[in-house]
Design a protein around this motif. Structure first.
Motif, short mmCIF file in Angstrom:
data_model
loop_
_atom_site.label_atom_id
_atom_site.label_comp_id
_atom_site.label_asym_id
_atom_site.label_seq_id
_atom_site.Cartn_x
_atom_site.Cartn_y
_atom_site.Cartn_z
N SER A 78 -6.15 -5.27 -1.95
CA SER A 78 -5.76 -4.85 -0.60
C SER A 78 -6.19 -5.86 0.45
O SER A 78 -7.28 -6.44 0.37
CB SER A 78 -6.37 -3.49 -0.28
OG SER A 78 -5.91 -2.49 -1.17
N ASP A 120 -3.87 -3.35 4.99
CA ASP A 120 -3.61 -2.25 4.05
C ASP A 120 -4.59 -1.11 4.25
O ASP A 120 -4.28 0.05 3.94
CB ASP A 120 -3.70 -2.75 2.61
CG ASP A 120 -2.61 -3.75 2.26
OD1 ASP A 120 -1.47 -3.55 2.72
OD2 ASP A 120 -2.90 -4.71 1.54
N TYR A 146 -5.68 1.60 -6.09
CA TYR A 146 -6.45 0.79 -5.14
C TYR A 146 -7.77 1.50 -4.82
O TYR A 146 -7.78 2.50 -4.10
CB TYR A 146 -5.65 0.55 -3.86
CG TYR A 146 -4.30 -0.09 -4.11
CD1 TYR A 146 -4.19 -1.47 -4.25
CD2 TYR A 146 -3.15 0.70 -4.23
CE1 TYR A 146 -2.95 -2.06 -4.48
CE2 TYR A 146 -1.91 0.11 -4.47
CZ TYR A 146 -1.82 -1.27 -4.60
OH TYR A 146 -0.60 -1.85 -4.84
#
Length: 560
Positions: free
Chosen positions: A198, A202, A446
């Motif tokens: 990321s 993000d 993530y």
């Protein structure tokens, strides 16, 4: 020449000694002394041991060089004798050094389930009177007019997980503002543990970040083209400062600033914990502005988090929408790293040995390394199990109708270890239970985005429970203070005391509840605290990031 006897008369007076020798002690004649050298032999093993002891000593004492060691030898023999007679206590573990929480749970389960005296605790938990009024946020540093010409660009690479990166961002803002430099939006270093690619945008709202700092610190999302041309668009060619951890702001002024003026662009990588926690007021206020105002999660994370928060409130309708959040650190790697022993038997041992070898190749098995799980538990460093969290919260008075949000990674042996906590709190929720797989899909792969969702849901809970140290609870406690008039509204169990309490299965439910009520009250009284010189503003925003209203101002505000 008459013989010479070193011993006083008595016992051996009638036994003549041979001529004295310069190399030997006087000889003792044993067999003929009726009431002499040996004490009266008692019956049984004690008498035999004592007689043997005296025989050995009498032989050894024939040499003067050994005479000085006779008392030591005698004591050693007696200790050996006593150890064979007195029951050994080494086999009994020290109280608090063994995990017995599952035994305690089995013994108090009936009384706990029959206890109906704790139905309204969530609505009245924070009762501690706070002297001197309340704290309110006050970090507005917007300057009038334009900023002076920039001294150059600073490019940092923030490393670590979500909240370690957050530290880097805030420190970078503080350094750039202090040196009158232009900060490039920090780049996130890809970490082999978290493995999250990321970027800043993000996770955080980049436009809000730049806009909030405008007038205080210049921030750009990319370097100008003429600067990039100078380095062939290759950041590895930019001069990189290797700054020691916890360097003072004066170091940046004395060492970094001259190079910045010379190069007009410098790179600092890595940039985690590269600025001392103690700093002048201006630096602290820049940190406050960055952390509490400029950093806001990106729109996708914010919207998803708001959805989960609303669902938690709906599940908590019986408590006016109030819920508890728990940061549960019982992932496999955390348990392995702690070296603590629980109730998983041989399978747990094999799992933990394998996890330690995989994650830290040989660190825990190198020669000379001694691991004492009992001592680790006594010192309060073992991660709390889900079962222990349930016992603590029920003991503190939260009923089984209380909604709980659990923020965590993948719990070790979750089906087995989470079962007692779910039994004690049937309304328990996680990201996975609150959201559908489709809703969770954009965040699932993530780790930082998943952590950001947990952070947001925990931030808005009525009670936050931290079970282990780390950056996540550290930042949350400070942020909760910032939003809740200076009070962290956080329960921090004393794990040293818990080690002793949970090691006693026979303590009884009423007695256990009294101890937990005191622990809850202690967390309340410590909820409002001001920062000391070596504390972090990310945990203690008062007084650097907040202003205190006195009681008269509070009353006037409440009754305009």
């Amino acid at each position: 020449m008459p013989s010479y006897n070193r011993l006083p008369n008595g016992g051996y007076a009638s036994s003549p000694s041979p001529p004295a020798s310069p190399l030997r002690s006087p000889r003792f004649r044993h067999g003929k002394a009726r009431g002499g050298r040996f004490p009266p032999a008692g019956g049984g093993l004690r008498g035999v041991v004592q007689r043997a002891t005296w025989i050995v000593l009498s032989v050894l004492l024939r040499r003067q060089a050994v005479f000085l060691f006779a008392p030591i030898i005698y004591i050693a023999i007696m200790l050996y004798y006593m150890s064979s007679v007195v029951p050994s206590i080494s086999d009994s573990p020290v109280p608090g050094s063994v995990y017995r929480s599952h035994e305690l749970f089995a013994n108090v389960r009936h009384d706990m389930n029959a206890d109906t005296s704790s139905s309204d605790v969530l609505g009245s938990i924070w009762r501690q009177p706070y002297r001197g009024g309340e704290w309110k946020p006050c970090v507005n540093l917007t300057a009038e007019g334009d900023l002076p010409d920039s001294n150059g660009f600073i490019y940092v690479e923030a490393n670590g997980g979500l909240n370690q990166q957050r530290t880097s961002i805030c420190n970078a803002v503080a350094v750039a503002g202090y040196l009158n430099a232009t900060l490039v939006v920090p780049n996130f270093h890809f970490h082999s543990v978290w493995r999250d690619p990321s970027k800043f945008s993000d996770i955080y709202d980049e436009e809000h970040f730049i806009r909030t700092l405008r007038g205080t610190v210049r921030v750009v999302n990319k370097l100008p083209e003429y600067i990039m041309d100078r380095y062939d668009h290759n950041m590895s060619k930019v001069f990189n400062f290797r700054i020691k951890a916890w360097s003072s702001i004066q170091y940046y002024k004395d060492v970094v600033l001259p190079k910045l003026l010379e190069e007009k662009l410098i790179r600092i990588s890595p940039f985690a914990n590269r600025l001392s926690v103690d700093a002048p007021s201006l630096v602290q206020k820049l940190r406050c502005l960055a952390n509490y105002e400029a950093l806001r999660f990106s729109n996708p994370i914010a919207k998803f988090s708001e959805t989960l928060i609303e669902r938690m409130k709906a599940h908590s309708a019986d408590n006016d929408g109030k819920y508890i959040s728990v940061h549960l650190r019982f992932e496999k790697d955390m348990v392995a790293f702690s070296c603590c022993v629980y109730d998983g038997g041989e399978k747990e041992k094999l799992d933990m040995d394998a996890a330690r070898e995989k994650g830290w190749q040989g660190k825990f098995t190198r020669p000379g390394r001694i691991i004492r799980p009992g001592l680790i538990r006594l010192s309060g460093k073992c991660p709390l199990t889900p079962l222990e969290v349930g016992l603590i919260l029920r003991g503190m008075g939260f009923s089984n109708r209380t909604s709980i949000y659990v923020a965590s990674g993948k719990i070790y042996e979750s089906e087995r270890t989470m079962a007692p906590l779910r039994e004690m709190f049937p309304l328990l929720q996680t990201k996975e239970t609150l959201a559908s797989p489709e809703e969770l899909a954009p965040f699932k792969k993530y780790s930082s985005r998943m952590a950001a969702v947990d952070y947001s849901v925990c931030l808005h809970s009525e009670v936050f429970v931290t079970t282990q140290g780390g950056n996540f609870p550290h930042f949350l406690m400070g942020h909760r203070r910032y939003l809740s008039d200076g009070h962290a509204k956080t329960i921090r169990p004393d794990k040293r005391k818990l080690a002793l309490l949970l090691d006693n299965p026979n303590i009884g439910w009423k007695t256990f509840k009294k101890h937990m009520a005191n622990m809850r009250s202690h967390s309340d009284s410590k909820g409002v605290q001001t920062r000391r010189p070596n504390d972090s503003i990310y945990n203690f925003p008062c007084p650097d990031c907040m202003c205190r209203l006195n009681r008269s101002e509070v009353i006037h505000t409440a009754n305009p």
